[in-house]
Design an enzyme around this catalytic site. Sequence first.
Site, PDB file in Angstrom:
ATOM      1  N   TRP A 243       1.051  -1.248  -0.070  1.00 15.02           N
ATOM      2  CA  TRP A 243      -0.032  -0.006  -0.023  1.00 15.02           C
ATOM      3  C   TRP A 243       0.921   1.224  -0.068  1.00 15.02           C
ATOM      4  CZ3 TRP A 243      -2.267   2.687   4.755  1.00 15.02           C
ATOM      5  CH2 TRP A 243      -3.181   3.611   4.481  1.00 15.02           C
TER       6      TRP A 243
ATOM      7  N   ASP B 210      -0.550  -6.125   9.001  1.00 12.10           N
ATOM      8  CA  ASP B 210      -1.645  -4.766   8.564  1.00 12.10           C
ATOM      9  C   ASP B 210      -2.839  -5.566   8.189  1.00 12.10           C
ATOM     10  OD1 ASP B 210      -3.220  -2.561   7.940  1.00 12.10           O
ATOM     11  OD2 ASP B 210      -1.932  -1.996   6.367  1.00 12.10           O
TER      12      ASP B 210
ATOM     13  N   LYS C 188     -13.346  -0.441   6.610  1.00 10.81           N
ATOM     14  CA  LYS C 188     -14.009  -1.239   5.532  1.00 10.81           C
ATOM     15  C   LYS C 188     -14.985  -2.272   6.377  1.00 10.81           C
ATOM     16  CE  LYS C 188     -10.535   0.522   2.807  1.00 10.81           C
ATOM     17  NZ  LYS C 188      -9.564   1.039   3.287  1.00 10.81           N
TER      18      LYS C 188
HETATM   19  C1  LMR Z   1      -7.127   2.611  -0.559  1.00 15.05           C
HETATM   20  O1  LMR Z   1      -5.810   1.886  -0.554  1.00 15.05           O
HETATM   21  O2  LMR Z   1      -7.463   3.055  -1.543  1.00 15.05           O
HETATM   22  C2  LMR Z   1      -7.657   2.864   0.778  1.00 15.05           C
HETATM   23  O3  LMR Z   1      -6.682   2.038   1.741  1.00 15.05           O
HETATM   24  C3  LMR Z   1      -7.634   4.388   1.285  1.00 15.05           C
HETATM   25  C4  LMR Z   1      -6.472   4.918   1.370  1.00 15.05           C
HETATM   26  O4  LMR Z   1      -6.347   5.550   2.426  1.00 15.05           O
HETATM   27  O5  LMR Z   1      -5.562   4.797   0.714  1.00 15.05           O
END
Ligand code: LMR
Length: 396
Positions: A130, A211, A246
Amino acid sequence: MFDTLPTLPNDPILGLSVAFREDPNPEKVDLGVGVYRNAAGETPIMAAVKAAEQRRFENETTKAYLHPAGYPGANEAVEDLVYGTEHPAREQQRVATLQTPGGCGALRVAAELIQRAKPGARIWVSTPTWANHVPLLGDAGMELKEYPYYDFERHTLDFDAMLAALGKVPAGDLVLLHASCHNPCGADLSDAQWQQVTELAKARGFVPFIDMAYQGFGAGLDEDAYGPRIMAEQLTEVLVAVSFSKNFGLYRERAGALTVVSADSSRADACRSQLLSVARGLYSMPPSHGAAIVDQIWHDRGLRQSWNEELAEMRGRIQQLRQALVEALAKAIPGRDFGFIARERGMFSFLGLTEAQVARLREDFSIYMTDNSRINVAGLNLDKVDYVSRAIASVL
Ligand code: LMR
């Protein structure tokens, strides 16, 4: 003073929502930021959340400060969800849990805790991971290293490469893992693979940092907790960052938690006191509303059942959208196999497009996704699947 500061580009994920809002095309499709949408294209307030909020509105008696640890009932819900009600780490009092402002808050608090325990600690993150892991952990002073995870050519988890890389991680380093519904690729570890990584962590002495932002969006609440549960049972130290954005749909309420497993109860006490001090130094105490709702739902049989059923519906809808997209893509692009989308889990999958192709989808078809062609499947709708598939065919 501020003359030295350059203007930064928009956030690669959140910036997409702004561009989407401003797009006047009525056909536009938002597959960008990870937010669940129902068949009406809305991100609904879950029925159990609404009911708990109504009760709370009637019964709340004070706005006095919350304790920096948050609501004990919400933290109990966190431990029940992450570890289950009868887990040896809980029985041995090895767990310290702190309510945080969302999963992001949990990640940052964890990074600060680690910095106190081991300044300049290294953390290994999957390629890809992420995007926001980088500032959340790096800005706290952690050194980020990468381990291979997703095979972009074959659209599968590259477990051999992952294992080989983790086999060289030095003792005391941290390894960031996604509990389920990997963001951004949707490829998860199987139970057997979790077991192998656990054994490797034990042999090498690295510390898993999990996570857990999508519990219940993959295979189910218990199934998605398999990794954290066995790691907390078999290893002495594990950190788990939890988000209720979520699975309770509480996005803007910023409800989350950090739960830390350590070697024994006295170390857990030490961790708890450090967590309180980190929280006090960052934001004093977490927001109250979202966690109060989680607490109420978790401790009310009827609300919990309603929440569980709605969560199962959401999970089912994502799976149905995944299947529909695979079928529509097979029709629109017969020469290319997109079957991996139905095998992956949670909100996200990579389409495997170039940045230029992603830009064309945005500019010519008003279809929004991150530049690396990550789509939020949960942002799709059955009546948009053909439009999206034909658009993808025309940019390929
Ligand atoms: C995403 O990856 O789109 C979500 O987890 C929202 C974010 O804060 O990035």
